[in-house]
Design an enzyme around this catalytic site. Structure first.
Site, PDB file in Angstrom:
ATOM      1  N   HIS A 222      28.714  62.523  39.259  1.00 49.62           N
ATOM      2  CA  HIS A 222      29.448  61.453  39.919  1.00 49.62           C
ATOM      3  C   HIS A 222      28.707  60.957  41.157  1.00 49.62           C
ATOM      4  O   HIS A 222      28.521  59.747  41.341  1.00 49.62           O
ATOM      5  CB  HIS A 222      30.850  61.959  40.300  1.00 49.62           C
TER       6      HIS A 222
ATOM      7  N   TYR B 251      39.692  62.407  39.186  1.00 52.04           N
ATOM      8  CA  TYR B 251      40.765  61.437  38.991  1.00 52.04           C
ATOM      9  C   TYR B 251      42.097  62.189  38.897  1.00 52.04           C
ATOM     10  O   TYR B 251      42.375  62.884  37.938  1.00 52.04           O
ATOM     11  CB  TYR B 251      40.544  60.610  37.724  1.00 52.04           C
TER      12      TYR B 251
ATOM     13  N   LEU C 235      35.742  44.003  34.652  1.00 49.34           N
ATOM     14  CA  LEU C 235      36.724  42.944  34.911  1.00 49.34           C
ATOM     15  C   LEU C 235      36.955  42.744  36.403  1.00 49.34           C
ATOM     16  O   LEU C 235      37.949  42.132  36.805  1.00 49.34           O
ATOM     17  CB  LEU C 235      38.046  43.272  34.204  1.00 49.34           C
ATOM     18  N   GLY C 236      36.029  43.257  37.226  1.00 48.50           N
ATOM     19  CA  GLY C 236      36.141  43.019  38.661  1.00 48.50           C
ATOM     20  C   GLY C 236      37.429  43.539  39.253  1.00 48.50           C
ATOM     21  O   GLY C 236      38.103  42.827  40.006  1.00 48.50           O
TER      22      GLY C 236
ATOM     23  N   PHE D 298      40.373  41.182  38.849  1.00 46.61           N
ATOM     24  CA  PHE D 298      40.314  39.800  39.318  1.00 46.61           C
ATOM     25  C   PHE D 298      39.888  38.844  38.217  1.00 46.61           C
ATOM     26  O   PHE D 298      40.416  37.730  38.104  1.00 46.61           O
ATOM     27  CB  PHE D 298      39.354  39.681  40.509  1.00 46.61           C
TER      28      PHE D 298
END
Length: 330
Positions: A124, A58, A220-221, A224
């Site tokens: 990962h 990241y 939380l998509g 969305f």
């Protein structure tokens, strides 16, 4: 909330963690701020959130550096989870599971995180050129060396991996069975949300049967399910949602009934759709931790409060009856 032992660390289950990726990676760079992100992590810890989930890729690397600045002051407050196994190039991402690389990656993560031990070290992605047992064996050596407390695996999850109608996570379950023979799996991380429930089929039961923690990514998509996004609003080119098949204007409009249903449940409890979505994830099992990602203090506070929400049988039945999410792959 309760604690379960994971290796020599403590993973709080039935709780909310903090996915730190959006602070440095994949989401609109113009809205990323080191100062804001630091405040958000501190606020999350103040709210009782303990699990901080990051990865060396990241940024790359900048997310771990950010978390390291917090850990320098508050190591005792945090359960630190990071990942190895992916290298970021200019226009591509490649897997590297060679044992020598794993050892070097761990040492580098420890330096960036400013800690002497990582609570949960996650693979990962497996390297297709290296038997996963070799990679996992090198990670197990890190536990023996005292650099890592427990090991986790991130699910493949790509729909391209699905063959012949098999469950989405069937390849991950096969890998888990292999690595479990080398060293115990403490946690599995995979996407799980109201609009992406595939982990319920096979992967979540595998974890529950073995006492393995489940870290629910993207609960939380990708934002969305918060109800704060408008169909057709568009995303900056560096935002992963600009290329996501469920974030075209057409698909966002088609999937609005899901948000409407969450909002209806939320209104009965005096909470937000996002909090209902997180509570639904936590209701999937006592071994589940939700990992919403955010870079804003206000959302960290709201997300943490969702751990106190208890959905009723009526709520759960309504959510179960919501239409299946659609995307351009459907």
């Amino acid at each position: 909330m309760e604690r379960r032992t994971v290796g020599a660390g403590a993973l709080r289950v039935g709780a909310i963690g903090l996915g730190c990726m959006p602070m440095s990676w994949a989401y609109t760079a113009s809205q990323q701020s080191m100062a804001d992100s630091l405040r958000t992590v501190h606020t999350a810890l103040d709210q009782g959130v303990t699990l901080l989930d990051t990865a060396d890729m990241y940024g790359p690397f900048t997310n771990e550096l950010l978390i390291g600045r917090v850990l320098r002051q508050r190591r005792q407050d945090a359960f630190v989870a990071t990942k190895c196994g992916l290298l970021v190039g200019d226009q591509h991402i490649v897997a590297n599971g060679r044992p020598g690389y794993v050892r070097r990656a761990c040492d580098a993560s420890l330096r960036r995180l400013q800690t002497d031990v990582i609570d949960l070290y996650q693979l990962h992605r497996p390297d297709p050129e290296v038997p996963v047992e070799e990679t996992w064996g090198a990670m197990a050596e890190l536990v023996t060396a005292g650099k890592v407390r427990a090991l986790g695996l991130c699910a493949l999850g790509a729909r391209a991996q699905r063959r012949g109608g098999a469950p989405l996570h069937a390849p991950t379950v096969r890998q888990l069975e292999r690595v479990q023979q080398v060293f115990p799996v403490a946690a599995v991380q995979a996407e799980l949300s109201v609009w992406s429930p595939e982990a319920l089929d096979g992967l979540l039961p595998w974890c529950e049967a073995r006492g393995v923690g489940f870290l629910a990514a993207m609960p939380l998509g990708n934002g969305f399910l918060t109800g704060t996004l408008t169909p057709g609003q568009g995303f900056e080119p560096d935002d992963v949602r600009a290329r996501h098949p469920r974030f075209t204007a057409e698909m966002m409009a088609a999937n609005q009934p899901i948000v409407v249903g969450l909002r209806r449940v939320a209104e009965r409890h005096g909470v937000t759709p996002a909090q209902v979505a997180l509570a639904w994830v936590l209701s999937r099992g006592r071994h589940v931790v939700a990992l919403p990602g955010t870079k804003k203090e206000r959302w960290a506070v709201e997300n943490a409060a969702a751990a106190r929400l208890r959905l009723t049988p009526r709520d759960l039945a309504e959510i179960a009856g919501l239409p299946r999410a659609r995307g351009s792959w459907d």
